[in-house]
Scaffold this motif. Structure first.
Motif, PDB file in Angstrom:
ATOM      1  N   ARG A 187       3.640   9.125  37.013  1.00  0.00           N
ATOM      2  CA  ARG A 187       4.493   8.222  37.795  1.00  0.00           C
ATOM      3  C   ARG A 187       5.899   8.774  37.652  1.00  0.00           C
ATOM      4  NH1 ARG A 187       2.687   3.371  40.182  1.00  0.00           N
ATOM      5  NH2 ARG A 187       4.889   3.433  40.439  1.00  0.00           N
ATOM      6  N   SER A 188       6.582   8.967  38.763  1.00  0.00           N
ATOM      7  CA  SER A 188       7.922   9.540  38.685  1.00  0.00           C
ATOM      8  C   SER A 188       8.857   8.819  39.637  1.00  0.00           C
ATOM      9  CB  SER A 188       7.868  11.030  39.050  1.00  0.00           C
ATOM     10  OG  SER A 188       7.462  11.180  40.392  1.00  0.00           O
TER      11      SER A 188
ATOM     12  N   GLY B 167      12.956   1.237  40.191  1.00  0.00           N
ATOM     13  CA  GLY B 167      13.583   0.101  40.851  1.00  0.00           C
ATOM     14  C   GLY B 167      13.070  -0.082  42.273  1.00  0.00           C
ATOM     15  N   TRP B 168      12.609   0.993  42.884  1.00  0.00           N
ATOM     16  CA  TRP B 168      12.083   0.915  44.238  1.00  0.00           C
ATOM     17  C   TRP B 168      10.676   0.347  44.264  1.00  0.00           C
ATOM     18  CZ3 TRP B 168      14.186   1.911  48.960  1.00  0.00           C
ATOM     19  CH2 TRP B 168      15.427   2.519  48.963  1.00  0.00           C
ATOM     20  N   ASP B 169       9.983   0.481  43.156  1.00  0.00           N
ATOM     21  CA  ASP B 169       8.595   0.032  43.118  1.00  0.00           C
ATOM     22  C   ASP B 169       8.502  -1.485  43.129  1.00  0.00           C
ATOM     23  OD1 ASP B 169       7.476   2.508  43.083  1.00  0.00           O
ATOM     24  OD2 ASP B 169       7.344   2.620  40.907  1.00  0.00           O
ATOM     25  N   VAL B 170       7.494  -1.984  43.789  1.00  0.00           N
ATOM     26  CA  VAL B 170       7.202  -3.412  43.751  1.00  0.00           C
ATOM     27  C   VAL B 170       5.937  -3.634  42.935  1.00  0.00           C
ATOM     28  CG1 VAL B 170       8.366  -3.997  45.902  1.00  0.00           C
ATOM     29  CG2 VAL B 170       5.984  -3.247  45.953  1.00  0.00           C
ATOM     30  N   GLN B 171       5.645  -2.692  42.048  1.00  0.00           N
ATOM     31  CA  GLN B 171       4.454  -2.756  41.207  1.00  0.00           C
ATOM     32  C   GLN B 171       4.697  -3.692  40.040  1.00  0.00           C
ATOM     33  OE1 GLN B 171       1.788  -0.902  42.079  1.00  0.00           O
ATOM     34  NE2 GLN B 171       2.848   0.051  43.780  1.00  0.00           N
TER      35      GLN B 171
ATOM     36  N   GLY C 189       7.022   8.583  43.090  1.00  0.00           N
ATOM     37  CA  GLY C 189       5.693   8.809  43.626  1.00  0.00           C
ATOM     38  C   GLY C 189       4.695   9.024  42.519  1.00  0.00           C
ATOM     39  N   ASP C 190       3.463   9.122  42.917  1.00  0.00           N
ATOM     40  CA  ASP C 190       2.383   9.425  41.992  1.00  0.00           C
ATOM     41  C   ASP C 190       1.991  10.878  42.213  1.00  0.00           C
ATOM     42  OD1 ASP C 190       2.306   6.772  41.155  1.00  0.00           O
ATOM     43  OD2 ASP C 190       0.784   6.221  42.620  1.00  0.00           O
TER      44      ASP C 190
ATOM     45  N   LYS D 251      -5.727  21.437  41.943  1.00  0.00           N
ATOM     46  CA  LYS D 251      -5.289  20.705  43.129  1.00  0.00           C
ATOM     47  C   LYS D 251      -4.173  19.766  42.699  1.00  0.00           C
ATOM     48  CE  LYS D 251      -5.634  18.823  47.295  1.00  0.00           C
ATOM     49  NZ  LYS D 251      -5.400  19.524  48.524  1.00  0.00           N
ATOM     50  N   LYS D 252      -3.033  19.822  43.373  1.00  0.00           N
ATOM     51  CA  LYS D 252      -1.904  18.948  43.065  1.00  0.00           C
ATOM     52  C   LYS D 252      -1.600  18.123  44.307  1.00  0.00           C
ATOM     53  CE  LYS D 252       2.678  18.949  41.037  1.00  0.00           C
ATOM     54  NZ  LYS D 252       3.719  19.761  40.415  1.00  0.00           N
ATOM     55  N   ILE D 253      -1.538  16.808  44.127  1.00  0.00           N
ATOM     56  CA  ILE D 253      -1.293  15.886  45.236  1.00  0.00           C
ATOM     57  C   ILE D 253      -0.085  15.020  44.887  1.00  0.00           C
ATOM     58  CG2 ILE D 253      -2.260  14.020  46.638  1.00  0.00           C
ATOM     59  CD1 ILE D 253      -5.062  15.015  45.528  1.00  0.00           C
ATOM     60  N   LEU D 254       0.900  14.969  45.779  1.00  0.00           N
ATOM     61  CA  LEU D 254       2.064  14.097  45.616  1.00  0.00           C
ATOM     62  C   LEU D 254       1.932  12.959  46.621  1.00  0.00           C
ATOM     63  CD1 LEU D 254       4.868  13.322  44.568  1.00  0.00           C
ATOM     64  CD2 LEU D 254       5.832  14.879  46.275  1.00  0.00           C
ATOM     65  N   ASP D 255       1.921  11.732  46.118  1.00  0.00           N
ATOM     66  CA  ASP D 255       1.735  10.552  46.970  1.00  0.00           C
ATOM     67  C   ASP D 255       2.930   9.624  46.800  1.00  0.00           C
ATOM     68  OD1 ASP D 255       0.791   8.467  48.502  1.00  0.00           O
ATOM     69  OD2 ASP D 255      -0.634   7.769  46.995  1.00  0.00           O
TER      70      ASP D 255
END
Length: 171
Positions: free
Chosen positions: A43-44, A48-52, A126-127, A139-143
């Motif tokens: 998690r990066s 503050g932007w996250d609503v998690q 992002g994750d 495999k690297k995925i940025l979401d």
């Protein structure tokens, strides 16, 4: 002598027949030969932007090895280049749980997922998923938009697993 020769010839014909049948059957059965060895989830960005939920707002990296060893690194909270690891923990999971995670990745066909899912916003965080498979493939995925169905479910599995593990401070 004729009986031995007949028996050998009969065995050869039976084996050829069985080999031919196996070849015909193998054309219709697809086998997944992907073997996952390591899963890294991070998690990066700006929490503050996250609503998690609060627990998910931590910036962290979790490294899960095929043998069940798990490393959790909790990062600094600012989005400056001086972020550093605040604390590190070790844990362990069963091979069954690792297999369940691997199965989910295979189910969502992780090798076919795009490498990046970006938003129009800056500093949203992002994750990041890094999967090492088949010895040295990665495999690297940025979401950043958190809307990919399979990845969302996989992330929930990781967060649940993170809560279940008995963590020991890494010294």
């Amino acid at each position: 002598m004729k009986k031995k020769l007949f028996l050998i010839l009969f065995l050869i014909i039976c084996n050829l027949s069985k080999a031919n049948q196996n070849y015909i059957n193998s054309k219709y059965i697809l086998k997944d030969t992907t073997v996952i060895h390591q899963i890294i989830f991070s998690r990066s960005g700006n929490p503050g932007w996250d609503v998690q939920e609060e627990l998910e707002k931590n910036l962290y990296t979790i490294i899960i090895q095929e043998n069940g060893m798990v490393l959790l690194n909790v990062m600094g909270k600012n989005s400056s280049p001086f972020d550093h690891i605040i604390v590190s923990y070790n844990g362990k999971i069963s091979k069954r749980k690792f297999k369940k995670l691997s199965s989910k990745l295979k189910e969502i066909n992780f090798t076919k997922i795009n490498n990046e899912y970006l938003t129009n916003w800056e500093d949203v965080g992002g994750d990041t998923y890094e999967i090492t498979y088949n010895q040295n493939n990665q495999k690297k995925i940025l979401d950043e938009n958190f809307e990919i169905d399979g990845l969302r479910e996989f992330k929930e599995m990781l967060i649940k697993l993170k809560k279940e593990i008995k963590w020991v401070p890494n010294t």
